[in-house]
Design a protein around this motif. Structure first.
Motif, PDB file in Angstrom:
ATOM      1  N   TYR A  55      25.308 -39.918   6.367  1.00  0.00           N
ATOM      2  CA  TYR A  55      25.412 -40.418   4.992  1.00  0.00           C
ATOM      3  C   TYR A  55      24.180 -40.060   4.175  1.00  0.00           C
ATOM      4  CZ  TYR A  55      25.791 -43.987   1.281  1.00  0.00           C
ATOM      5  OH  TYR A  55      25.847 -44.651   0.075  1.00  0.00           O
ATOM      6  N   CYS A  56      23.005 -40.137   4.812  1.00  0.00           N
ATOM      7  CA  CYS A  56      21.764 -39.875   4.082  1.00  0.00           C
ATOM      8  C   CYS A  56      21.661 -38.426   3.606  1.00  0.00           C
ATOM      9  CB  CYS A  56      20.556 -40.240   4.940  1.00  0.00           C
ATOM     10  SG  CYS A  56      20.405 -39.280   6.461  1.00  0.00           S
ATOM     11  N   GLU A  57      22.418 -37.508   4.223  1.00  0.00           N
ATOM     12  CA  GLU A  57      22.338 -36.097   3.870  1.00  0.00           C
ATOM     13  C   GLU A  57      23.398 -35.662   2.863  1.00  0.00           C
ATOM     14  OE1 GLU A  57      22.395 -33.667   7.354  1.00  0.00           O
ATOM     15  OE2 GLU A  57      20.703 -34.677   8.302  1.00  0.00           O
ATOM     16  N   LEU A  58      24.354 -36.515   2.577  1.00  0.00           N
ATOM     17  CA  LEU A  58      25.452 -36.097   1.696  1.00  0.00           C
ATOM     18  C   LEU A  58      24.977 -35.610   0.325  1.00  0.00           C
ATOM     19  CD1 LEU A  58      28.202 -38.757   2.529  1.00  0.00           C
ATOM     20  CD2 LEU A  58      28.116 -36.354   3.235  1.00  0.00           C
ATOM     21  N   PRO A  59      24.034 -36.307  -0.345  1.00  0.00           N
ATOM     22  CA  PRO A  59      23.585 -35.783  -1.641  1.00  0.00           C
ATOM     23  C   PRO A  59      23.003 -34.368  -1.560  1.00  0.00           C
ATOM     24  CG  PRO A  59      22.897 -38.061  -1.383  1.00  0.00           C
ATOM     25  CD  PRO A  59      23.427 -37.617  -0.043  1.00  0.00           C
ATOM     26  N   ASP A  60      22.399 -34.018  -0.422  1.00  0.00           N
ATOM     27  CA  ASP A  60      21.829 -32.680  -0.267  1.00  0.00           C
ATOM     28  C   ASP A  60      22.912 -31.608  -0.300  1.00  0.00           C
ATOM     29  OD1 ASP A  60      19.334 -33.879   0.054  1.00  0.00           O
ATOM     30  OD2 ASP A  60      19.594 -34.052   2.228  1.00  0.00           O
ATOM     31  N   TYR A  61      24.092 -31.956   0.216  1.00  0.00           N
ATOM     32  CA  TYR A  61      25.211 -31.013   0.171  1.00  0.00           C
ATOM     33  C   TYR A  61      25.857 -31.009  -1.205  1.00  0.00           C
ATOM     34  CZ  TYR A  61      25.022 -30.206   5.195  1.00  0.00           C
ATOM     35  OH  TYR A  61      24.617 -29.818   6.458  1.00  0.00           O
ATOM     36  N   LEU A  62      26.103 -32.208  -1.745  1.00  0.00           N
ATOM     37  CA  LEU A  62      26.844 -32.303  -3.001  1.00  0.00           C
ATOM     38  C   LEU A  62      26.111 -31.661  -4.164  1.00  0.00           C
ATOM     39  CD1 LEU A  62      28.468 -34.287  -1.224  1.00  0.00           C
ATOM     40  CD2 LEU A  62      28.700 -35.769  -3.225  1.00  0.00           C
ATOM     41  N   ARG A  63      24.789 -31.703  -4.165  1.00  0.00           N
ATOM     42  CA  ARG A  63      24.040 -31.139  -5.298  1.00  0.00           C
ATOM     43  C   ARG A  63      24.255 -29.626  -5.432  1.00  0.00           C
ATOM     44  NH1 ARG A  63      19.113 -32.517  -2.458  1.00  0.00           N
ATOM     45  NH2 ARG A  63      18.717 -34.045  -4.092  1.00  0.00           N
ATOM     46  N   HIS A  64      24.720 -29.000  -4.364  1.00  0.00           N
ATOM     47  CA  HIS A  64      24.932 -27.551  -4.396  1.00  0.00           C
ATOM     48  C   HIS A  64      26.417 -27.187  -4.444  1.00  0.00           C
ATOM     49  CE1 HIS A  64      20.677 -26.714  -3.795  1.00  0.00           C
ATOM     50  NE2 HIS A  64      20.679 -27.672  -2.888  1.00  0.00           N
ATOM     51  N   TRP A  65      27.264 -28.150  -4.783  1.00  0.00           N
ATOM     52  CA  TRP A  65      28.678 -27.865  -5.012  1.00  0.00           C
ATOM     53  C   TRP A  65      28.927 -27.769  -6.509  1.00  0.00           C
ATOM     54  CZ3 TRP A  65      31.286 -32.006  -1.325  1.00  0.00           C
ATOM     55  CH2 TRP A  65      30.976 -31.673   0.007  1.00  0.00           C
ATOM     56  N   ASP A  66      29.989 -27.061  -6.856  1.00  0.00           N
ATOM     57  CA  ASP A  66      30.345 -26.905  -8.260  1.00  0.00           C
ATOM     58  C   ASP A  66      31.442 -27.874  -8.687  1.00  0.00           C
ATOM     59  OD1 ASP A  66      28.675 -24.446  -8.883  1.00  0.00           O
ATOM     60  OD2 ASP A  66      29.846 -23.728  -7.175  1.00  0.00           O
ATOM     61  N   ALA A  67      32.170 -28.418  -7.722  1.00  0.00           N
ATOM     62  CA  ALA A  67      33.204 -29.421  -7.984  1.00  0.00           C
ATOM     63  C   ALA A  67      33.540 -30.111  -6.668  1.00  0.00           C
ATOM     64  CB  ALA A  67      34.462 -28.788  -8.586  1.00  0.00           C
ATOM     65  N   GLY A  68      34.108 -31.294  -6.803  1.00  0.00           N
ATOM     66  CA  GLY A  68      34.617 -31.997  -5.638  1.00  0.00           C
ATOM     67  C   GLY A  68      36.130 -32.054  -5.701  1.00  0.00           C
ATOM     68  N   TRP A  69      36.764 -32.168  -4.542  1.00  0.00           N
ATOM     69  CA  TRP A  69      38.221 -32.339  -4.546  1.00  0.00           C
ATOM     70  C   TRP A  69      38.635 -33.286  -3.437  1.00  0.00           C
ATOM     71  CZ3 TRP A  69      41.931 -28.156  -2.280  1.00  0.00           C
ATOM     72  CH2 TRP A  69      41.467 -27.684  -1.051  1.00  0.00           C
TER      73      TRP A  69
END
Length: 390
Positions: A268-282
């Motif tokens: 859970y603590c690492e999720l923002p590190d991944y999401l910040r480099h995505w262009d959209a979520g689905w």
């Protein structure tokens, strides 16, 4: 084992205070979601024992494995010998629950259920308050025990309070209990706001080209793998990043493509590190019995991270986030149109609207409201009605 547990409890917890014992079908260290958020907050006011389902290992005798993720939370995992019968498993778990409760002096006992199946070994409990936090319609999930429906009816008869994980679930169960309240998914805004700030791309996705569309969560029968395959096939220039553990389905059945990346479970603590480099979520959920009543926690988490989101027509998503214009709702026919539309927008376009919408949805507010219901229910049970004179 009893003596050791008792010594630890008495040395660490000398005061008599509230004890909340939670019975859950979910592992504490599996995916950080509703139980962890709520019970971590609960542990600031009382001790919490999180009693997991048993694991089966090559042992001669049962044992009670414990761990402490924080100073006021104790995780109890029954470890049973391979081949233990259901009747024996219930007896052992009953004994373990008795030991854990007896080792922790308390003035008030709250029994908190995420699974009705725990009544098989807790029917003897004499708790001050019984809470059923019904986060999902478990009977609709794959491999659900056939007796789950009857066990839930028994739990509803015993419960003082029932909370539901979404509005649809509340509406289908509201006539089954006189004290039932909806508590849709909350959000740790500060945690996911980290994704709006610059940071290093995790190594296992650093070489994945953009644009990236990402998903995170459990990968099971609720995910529409055919829709995932269709998206990868019709949008070869877009890369789809899929995070999460695979359960209840064969990993070999997951679609494969050069632009489809199954990266496994992440803390859970690492999720923002991944999401910040995505262009959209689905959220490519299948529309089936298992998803009829879900209220995905990841919806506000995506939004707090600053990502535009596309989802299939999950009822609680459509009626809330979709109706507010915060999430695009798509099906197989217009999925590509909706995804390319959100990919073409600047991330920041919806941030003011998103932040205003999420402002009153913190897990702290959720727990505080639940705690108020619990206190009111407890005070109500203490009122003894006057006898009528003859």
């Amino acid at each position: 084992m009893e003596a050791a547990l008792g010594r630890v409890a008495r040395s660490k917890y000398p005061r008599r205070e509230n004890l909340l014992v939670c019975f859950s079908h979910l592992r504490w260290n599996f995916v950080h979601q509703r139980p962890q958020h709520i019970l971590t907050l609960a542990s600031k006011q009382q001790r919490v024992v999180y009693f997991e389902e048993p694991v089966f290992e090559d042992l001669t005798h049962p044992l009670m494995r414990t761990s402490e993720p924080s100073s006021n939370i104790l995780i109890v995992t029954p470890v049973l010998p391979l081949g233990t019968s259901p009747t024996k498993a219930d007896a052992v778990q009953r004994r373990f629950v008795q030991q854990a409760i007896a080792a922790m002096p308390h003035s008030r006992l709250i029994a908190w259920y995420y699974t009705p199946m725990a009544l098989r070994f807790t029917e003897y409990l004499d708790a001050d308050i019984y809470v059923y936090d019904c986060m999902d319609e478990l009977s609709a999930f794959k491999n659900a025990p056939p007796e789950l429906g009857q066990m839930e009816k028994a739990l509803l008869r015993r419960a003082d309070l029932v909370f539901t994980g979404g509005l649809s679930l509340f509406e289908t169960k509201r006539r089954l209990h006189h004290e039932i309240y909806p508590f849709p998914s909350g959000i740790d805004v500060q945690h996911f706001h980290r994704a709006r700030k610059p940071g290093k791309d995790p190594a296992d996705q650093a070489d994945i080209p953009h644009p990236r569309v990402g998903y995170f969560g459990v990968i099971d029968e609720r995910l529409d793998v055919r829709l995932v395959a269709l998206a990868a096939r019709t949008m070869p220039d877009v890369h789809f990043v899929m995070l999460g553990p695979v359960v209840k389905i064969d990993p070999s059945s997951l679609p494969q493509a050069e632009n489809l990346h199954w990266l496994g479970a992440k803390p859970y603590c690492e999720l923002p590190d991944y999401l910040r480099h995505w262009d959209a979520g689905w959220m490519p959920f299948a529309l089936n019995e298992a998803t009829r009543f879900i209220s995905p926690t990841k919806t506000p988490e995506f939004l707090a991270a600053g990502l535009p989101v596309v989802s299939t027509a999950i009822v609680d998503v459509v009626r809330s986030y979709g109706a507010a214009g915060l999430v695009e709702i798509a099906d197989g026919d217009d999925l590509e149109i909706k995804l390319r539309s959100v990919l073409s927008r600047p991330h920041q376009t919806l941030w003011p609207q998103v932040d205003a919408y999420l402002a009153n949805m913190s897990w702290e507010k959720t727990w505080n409201a639940m705690a108020a219901h619990i206190e009111r229910a407890h005070q109500g049970k203490k009122v003894v009605p006057l006898r009528r004179s003859a």
